[in-house]
Design an enzyme around this catalytic site. Sequence first.
Site, PDB file in Angstrom:
ATOM      1  N   ASP A  25       0.741  -1.126   0.049  1.00 14.07           N
ATOM      2  CA  ASP A  25       0.235   0.063   0.163  1.00 14.07           C
ATOM      3  C   ASP A  25       0.992   1.286  -0.035  1.00 14.07           C
ATOM      4  OD1 ASP A  25      -2.526   1.485  -0.009  1.00 14.07           O
ATOM      5  OD2 ASP A  25      -2.699   1.014   2.228  1.00 14.07           O
ATOM      6  N   GLU A  85       2.760   4.697  -4.162  1.00 12.41           N
ATOM      7  CA  GLU A  85       2.816   5.500  -5.416  1.00 12.41           C
ATOM      8  C   GLU A  85       4.140   6.008  -5.888  1.00 12.41           C
ATOM      9  OE1 GLU A  85      -0.858   4.020  -4.849  1.00 12.41           O
ATOM     10  OE2 GLU A  85       0.258   5.519  -3.415  1.00 12.41           O
ATOM     11  N   ASP A 132      -8.912   2.711  -3.054  1.00 13.22           N
ATOM     12  CA  ASP A 132     -10.195   3.205  -2.050  1.00 13.22           C
ATOM     13  C   ASP A 132     -11.265   3.818  -2.848  1.00 13.22           C
ATOM     14  OD1 ASP A 132      -8.155   2.832  -0.067  1.00 13.22           O
ATOM     15  OD2 ASP A 132      -7.747   5.163   0.005  1.00 13.22           O
TER      16      ASP A 132
END
Length: 788
Positions: free
Chosen positions: A443, A446, A522
């Site tokens: 997670d 990015e 999300d």
Amino acid sequence: MDGRDLVRSMKAVGSAGAAQGLRTVRAAWRRRRADASGLPPRGAERARVPGPVLSVEPGPGGGVVRFTRSELRITVTAGGAVFWGWDGAGPEPSYALAGPSPEPDPRTVLEPDKDGAWRVVAERMTVVVSRHGAVEVRTPGGVTLRRDLPPRWWEPVGGGEARWMQRSEVAADARFFGLGGRASGPRLRDGTYRLWNTDPGHAFGPGDDPLYITMPVQMVVADAATHLVFHDSTWDGGMTLREGEEGAGSGHDRAGTSELRMDGGPLRCWVMVGNPARVLHAWASLTGAAALPPAWALGHHHARWGFGSEEEVRRIVGGYHERGLPLEAVHLDIDHFDAHQVFTVDRDRFPKLPVLAEELRRDGIRMVSIVDPAVKAEPGNAVYDSGTAEEAFVRDAAGQPVRGVVWPGEVVYPDFTRARTRRWWGGLYEERLSQGFAGFWHDMNEPVSFAAFGESTLPRSARHDLEGRGGDHREAHNVYALGMARAGYEGLRELTPQERPFLFSRSGWAGMQRYGGTWSGDVATGWPGLRASLSLVMGLGLCGVPYSGPDVGGFDGSPSPELYLRWFQLGAYLPLFRTHSSLRAGRREPWEFGDDVLGHARVALVERRRLLPYFMTLAHLARRTGAPYVRPVWWGAPEDRALRDSEDAFLLGDCLLVAPVLDPGADRRAVQLPRGRWYDTVTEEAYEGPAQVLIDAPLSRIPVLARAGAVLPVRGEDGGLALEVWAPARGRTGGGLVVADSGDGWEEPEIERYVTRRKGKRVIVERYGEDGRSEPSLPVRVRGLGAS
């Protein structure tokens, strides 16, 4: 000082905890200062185009065309893909390629064409280079699929990275797909799509772009043929698409267009032509086979940000057992870490985590851990100390570790573009394995750095190794998560060599399928979020990432019972079937929505477990052929325009067509059928395609249809492998593929092929394997005979 940024700074301090709010303000200003001093000034630029042809140098597979202000290298590979690169760019180095670039096809060479152009003729396409640098891709029959106009560069006068633009034209009937994970797809309408992996910072819906995974990979589907094009540059950019029109204006077709603008990197691309299955097979051959998940990873997963203790995990698992609900995995989010620090455990709330993991495993349930890349920048933190000793962290232009802000507070970031760092990071998973975890989800990669204003990521001036070449975050950003996935995957291969690693990653880039899959991130709770979930899975599959799925029920908020159930029913037919939600969201356990929803969810879970052998077969086929589990309904007939525009249903492999309910209050829905006979898998009613049919969709189920003649491997009543056969139409044959997988390990099981045919009122099923033709050795159940 920018007044708006000052206001944002004040809001950040007021809306977050005081300490974390101040950190995000400092991080934003620190990022701005770093880029102001660490990036070269842009200054004046000069534009450049290739100019006219000066000379040509034919060679194996193609050759080099030299223009007055550039040169174009073009190569047809032995596998049929075509590469071209401007300004001397070659296929390597590349983060997308699985290995060395393919060998050129010695049978092809540049040869003169009319009007001063040059061409190279391959088996599946002809590529023509005009005298001014336009590149045209044609079918063997001479139909133009794509025409790239001469590119344009903007070069800083004082030197530096050149920006560039490539404008292309496609057939008027063409439709665009791909570009990574896009919530508005799977078909990409007119608009501009940014190519910069981004955490939107909130629950997203169809209107949000970009998201976590962006790739300069397009699949273009037209009547004449399908082609895939990949522009191999990891820099920030944008793709502007405009669909064409047939008979526009004065009766002439208007071509579709795509315009790619990149802030830097090489201008190079790969093109593959054929049907969808062929181009994705060529793409997988180029970028690598998909990782094969262990069988348990194809079952149902339950996750939540907010499992506060071992007792809470036991309570949830007990709820599944008490109600007879299948469950294969439980995921622990950041709240099980010690103060949110990666590779740690909160000993107060999870004092005996290995014991819990062993209890779950005895019941057939694996435990999966979240892993974030950011490391708390604090001496005494074991990961920080060992990473500092390894010089593993991303540095700024002055040589100091770049700091950001994530859940633990002030953090530093491993440089996953450095082989030594990847080896160090991969070894850290030994701690996770010792706690009993069997799988991992990456997670915040990015990568994210919370900021009160500006981009929530690292400074663009941050320095990266880039496999020894050196460079900055402008080039490394989009492949940061790809490097993290590689580090985790290769580390697990070393630590548990007899087991298949299971990991999936929120962010990634072209080639990420080599190391695992992804999930939606999300996604917003609501009917638009449900629709976006399907778009993401289908779009990623067409970019070569076959294993993905959404947060069932949405990440935020509280879904209505109807919405939750429809999402759950869709998830049961997607590769990654996982419920998950935010700390602040409502519950996601099926029994929280009433007895009716619980009963219908149980049916979906039982059917998913029954179909696990089929999902395992699809996983093997994805690895060997590049074909995704979830395919658009036009997969086998891309020339069918009615199918090409259908986005609310999908094929699960070759055998099943799934038509989820994506709108509230619906108890029937229209389904666009491909050619052939299709059976409702519940009623066994038969429908003939191609046609649009109306099918009942009560709350108890979504329409799922089986192709006539299909052979599906399923879990039999005794738990063993069995075959479900759907009767072929009279005068026709059918069949299917079966891979009998042991569940884990690296053995390559045989792909068994079954053929079905009608003989009077009977259905004959024959097996074709390595030992020739034989009767099936597995139990066979024939369905659909009563409908014929």
